[in-house]
Enzyme design. Structure first.
Site, PDB file in Angstrom:
ATOM      1  N   TYR A   1       0.805  -1.224   0.000  1.00  0.00           N
ATOM      2  CA  TYR A   1       0.000   0.000   0.000  1.00  0.00           C
ATOM      3  C   TYR A   1       0.842   1.280   0.000  1.00  0.00           C
ATOM      4  CZ  TYR A   1      -4.453  -2.415   0.247  1.00  0.00           C
ATOM      5  OH  TYR A   1      -5.538  -3.175  -0.067  1.00  0.00           O
TER       6      TYR A   1
ATOM      7  N   GLU B   1      -8.744  -7.491   4.220  1.00  0.00           N
ATOM      8  CA  GLU B   1      -7.900  -8.499   3.588  1.00  0.00           C
ATOM      9  C   GLU B   1      -7.253  -9.409   4.630  1.00  0.00           C
ATOM     10  OE1 GLU B   1      -5.500  -5.872   1.250  1.00  0.00           O
ATOM     11  OE2 GLU B   1      -7.280  -5.247   0.114  1.00  0.00           O
TER      12      GLU B   1
END
Length: 422
Positions: free
Chosen positions: A97, A139
């Site tokens: 990310y 996730e």
């Protein structure tokens, strides 16, 4: 996880119009920049979609939707789940990310120029961090659930091809069992997909999602792969499908990720409505898994399946569907062929020529009130979605697997764009 400040929300929301106008320019710049600065993430992305521009359009639509709805994120709940499931299938982890965030913010600054003030960049940094926290949290749950499920695992696991079966002129099924000899497999949800990872000529890897085409509880995982054709700059379009068809034989091994996906049939829901399953071309794969499961778990339910294909030579699973129709009186099966030159409907009483349209569906569901599941090429999906919207079918009764930006569903194609499912 802290909430976004009202000033941050206002600034991000104010950028929605300019992002809508310049979204694809921004996302093309973003991917180019990220792959140049962080080539290690390239295997996480579909290079065919990159070359075709599909990935850029999907991301542009997602960014614009996030900006426009940042003050009402509940409306994006379905999109967040879809993204989280897709990320989990590709093994996207928290460490990825910051790479995406850094390159995205740099691209916003470079593409928007004077419009990307420090205030705007700071607001988007906070908004991106907020969304990243939501996604990484979900996730993490998915990874944990997949690993803790009986027979489950995390990451990629070696599977051996136990059988390879030709289903049509261009579709082949692969029956896959754990290479290590542990026969336990997870009970996936009918309609979900697995991710196949294969090596590339440059020493890297590439991944594709394939729906699981058999019912849960079998001693194998089955994928049914359509051979795709077409050129691409650095990796042939259809590379993985051709790799599987031509280079993976019985006894060969491929790497699979655990089953994922938010498109599935929930057999715990008990109600009397008809179940309507609509598929075009290779879209039959998740639909067949649902059908096989429903026939066992919901024997009292009336089920309609309509499968659209170009012609019989490229239609997969017709013998299977014919046998299911013969042995289950509450199941109605119909085939719709879009190439009348190569089709003889007289050979079967349950076939016709044309496209799957509202009139055909209504002939099987005159009351219209049913649960609809559909999968196939994008034009087919858009047409079916709009027909059901016109009928006023509640959103909770409409389920689909749509490959591409969800915003594409909002613009109905002209009749000339109607699909011919292969």
């Amino acid at each position: 996880m802290s909430m976004l400040a009202p000033t941050t929300i206002a600034i991000v929301k104010s950028t929605a119009p300019i992002l809508e106008a310049h979204g694809e320019t921004l996302t093309r710049h973003f991917y180019s920049r990220m792959f140049a600065h962080n080539p290690e993430v390239m295997p996480l992305f579909n290079r065919a979609n990159q070359t075709a521009g599909a990935q850029q359009r999907a991301l542009a639509a997602a960014i614009t939707a996030y900006a426009a709805n940042i003050d009402n994120l509940e409306v994006l709940g379905g999109a967040v789940e879809l993204i989280a499931q897709k990320h989990a299938s590709l093994m996207i982890k928290p460490e990825h990310y910051p790479i995406v965030g850094e390159n995205l913010l740099a691209s916003i600054r470079e593409v928007l120029g004077a419009g990307a003030t420090d205030e705007v960049i700071d607001a988007w940094a906070q908004a991106y961090g907020f969304l990243a926290d939501i996604l990484t949290g979900r996730e993490k749950q998915i990874y944990r659930e997949n690993a803790q499920r009986p027979g489950g695992w995390e990451g990629f696991k070696a599977f051996r091809v136990d059988r390879k079966v030709r289903e049509s002129a261009n579709i082949t099924s692969f029956y896959l069992v754990p290479a290590a000899g542990d026969g336990t497999l997870p009970l996936f949800r009918p309609g979900q997909y697995t991710t196949v990872r294969v090596p590339t000529a440059d020493g890297s890897t590439t991944m594709r999602n394939y729906s699981l085409s058999d019912k849960p509880g079998q001693p194998w995982l089955r994928i049914s792969v359509k051979r795709e054709e077409g050129p691409e700059a650095d990796l042939p379009s259809g590379y993985v499908s051709n790799f599987l068809h031509d280079r993976v034989d019985v006894g060969g091994e491929i790497a699979l990720a655990p089953p994922c996906g938010e498109f599935f049939l929930d057999v715990t829901e008990k109600h009397p409505r008809q179940l309507v399953l609509l598929a075009a071309g290779i879209g039959i794969t998740p639909i067949l898994s649902m059908l096989l499961t429903a026939l066992e778990a919901m024997p009292e339910r009336d089920i309609v399946l309509i499968h659209g294909s170009l012609h019989e030579d490229v239609q997969a699973f017709k013998p299977t569907l014919d046998e299911l129709a013969r042995s289950h009186p509450r199941l109605s099966v119909h085939y719709r062929y879009s190439d009348p030159q190569r089709t003889d409907p007289a050979r079967s009483g349950n076939a016709s020529t044309g496209l799957i349209d509202a009139a055909l569906i209504e002939s099987f569901v005159p009351e219209r009130d049913a649960d609809y599941y559909f999968c196939g090429p994008q034009p087919f999906m858009i047409n079916i979605y709009h027909e059901l919207l016109t009928w006023g079918i509640p959103p909770g009764q409409v389920h689909f697997e749509f490959f591409g930006p969800r915003q594409s569903l909002q613009s109905r194609p002209a009749p000339a764009d109607a699909p011919k499912a292969g």
